[in-house]
Design a protein around this motif. Structure first.
Motif, mmCIF file in Angstrom:
data_model
loop_
_atom_site.group_PDB
_atom_site.id
_atom_site.type_symbol
_atom_site.label_atom_id
_atom_site.label_comp_id
_atom_site.label_asym_id
_atom_site.label_seq_id
_atom_site.Cartn_x
_atom_site.Cartn_y
_atom_site.Cartn_z
ATOM 1 N N TYR A 1 -2.578 -15.435 -2.018
ATOM 2 C CA TYR A 1 -2.608 -14.065 -1.642
ATOM 3 C C TYR A 1 -3.107 -13.334 -3.043
ATOM 4 N N LYS A 2 -4.234 -12.925 -2.824
ATOM 5 C CA LYS A 2 -4.726 -11.856 -4.038
ATOM 6 C C LYS A 2 -4.444 -10.318 -3.889
ATOM 7 N N SER A 3 -3.923 -9.871 -4.693
ATOM 8 C CA SER A 3 -3.428 -8.462 -4.686
ATOM 9 C C SER A 3 -3.813 -7.848 -6.016
ATOM 10 N N ASP A 4 -3.952 -6.526 -5.842
ATOM 11 C CA ASP A 4 -4.325 -5.877 -7.181
ATOM 12 C C ASP A 4 -3.210 -5.144 -7.805
ATOM 13 N N VAL A 5 -3.021 -5.412 -9.002
ATOM 14 C CA VAL A 5 -1.863 -4.628 -9.862
ATOM 15 C C VAL A 5 -2.513 -3.791 -10.713
ATOM 16 N N ILE A 6 -2.302 -2.363 -10.781
ATOM 17 C CA ILE A 6 -2.854 -1.543 -11.456
ATOM 18 C C ILE A 6 -1.740 -0.940 -12.527
ATOM 19 N N THR B 1 -1.309 1.544 -15.628
ATOM 20 C CA THR B 1 -1.847 2.548 -16.098
ATOM 21 C C THR B 1 -0.897 3.134 -17.218
#
Length: 245
Positions: free
Chosen positions: A236-241, A243
């Motif tokens: 499962y590919k998710s975006d972790v941002i 900042t």
């Protein structure tokens, strides 16, 4: 609508005690096992009568024959845990401290009762194990040898699930049905997991027609409703941002 005239709640504790004693019995030497099974016979029939399970002498004899085969099967499960978990320091530790192993042991005991077409009792044993380990394995599931559940908590394995050999499952995994309905009671609703599959934490695999091919790896948090071929990695590919605050 079914009318419930009497629910024998007092037998819940008796079934829990019986389940514990059967677990200890399975791991005994053959001579000690024979003595212990003889000692458990009266309580077994008492519980059967109280639950109206209708256990006859022939089913008890068949049950004792099958119980005697479980020690070698549980040894394979314990060895799978020891060989595949770097945190395991000994086989003894697996037997005494691994909730996944205990859940599998309770499943294998309840599965024998299920195959003998004994009502209620196998479900009560599986629910006892569910409460103790956090792992919910329906006694009707079919599970092969060398099965390892790591961490155990939150695992759900449905009634018609089929798990082949050398499978590893991590916490939070669900092998469930994609649809819910009483009309589906006699159909295969849960997936089939082939040999040497690893399923990581919180993966959800749904559907009776779904097969996970041999040697495949199912990554954490994956949601699957279609068959997966052998020798693949599913992630499962998710975006972790990240900042600055």
């Amino acid at each position: 609508m079914q009318e419930v005239l009497h629910i024998p709640f007092k037998f819940k504790e008796k079934v829990e005690t019986l389940a514990k004693e059967l677990f200890y019995c399975v791991l005994e030497t053959s001579d000690a096992q024979k003595i212990q099974l003889n000692n458990l016979k009266s309580s077994f029939f008492n519980i059967s009568k109280g639950l109206q399970c209708g256990i006859c002498s022939s089913k008890w004899e068949q049950f004792t024959i099958e119980i005697k085969t479980l020690k070698s099967k549980l040894q394979l499960d314990a060895e799978a845990a020891y060989n595949k978990d770097p945190a395991a320091k000994s086989i003894k530790e697996v037997y005494l401290a691994y909730p996944g192993f205990y859940a599998i042991a309770m499943y294998r005991i309840s599965h024998i009762l299920w195959q003998l077409d004994i009502p209620i009792l196998p479900r009560m044993i599986s629910e006892y194990a569910h409460g103790v380990t956090g792992t919910d394995i329906h006694p009707g599931a079919t599970i092969g040898h060398s099965f390892f559940i790591d961490h155990a908590t939150g695992v759900v394995i449905g009634e018609t699930a089929v798990i082949h050999n050398n499978v590893i499952i991590f916490q939070g995994v669900t092998l469930g049905g994609i649809k819910v309905g009483k009309a589906l009671a006699n159909t295969k609703r849960h997936p089939t997991i082939k040999n040497n599959v690893t399923i990581y934490a919180n993966a959800t695999i749904l559907g009776g027609d779904v097969e996970i091919g041999e040697n495949s790896i199912i990554g954490a948090n994956v949601w699957i409703t279609k068959s997966i071929p052998e020798n693949v990695l599913v992630m499962y590919k998710s975006d972790v941002i990240i900042t600055d605050k």
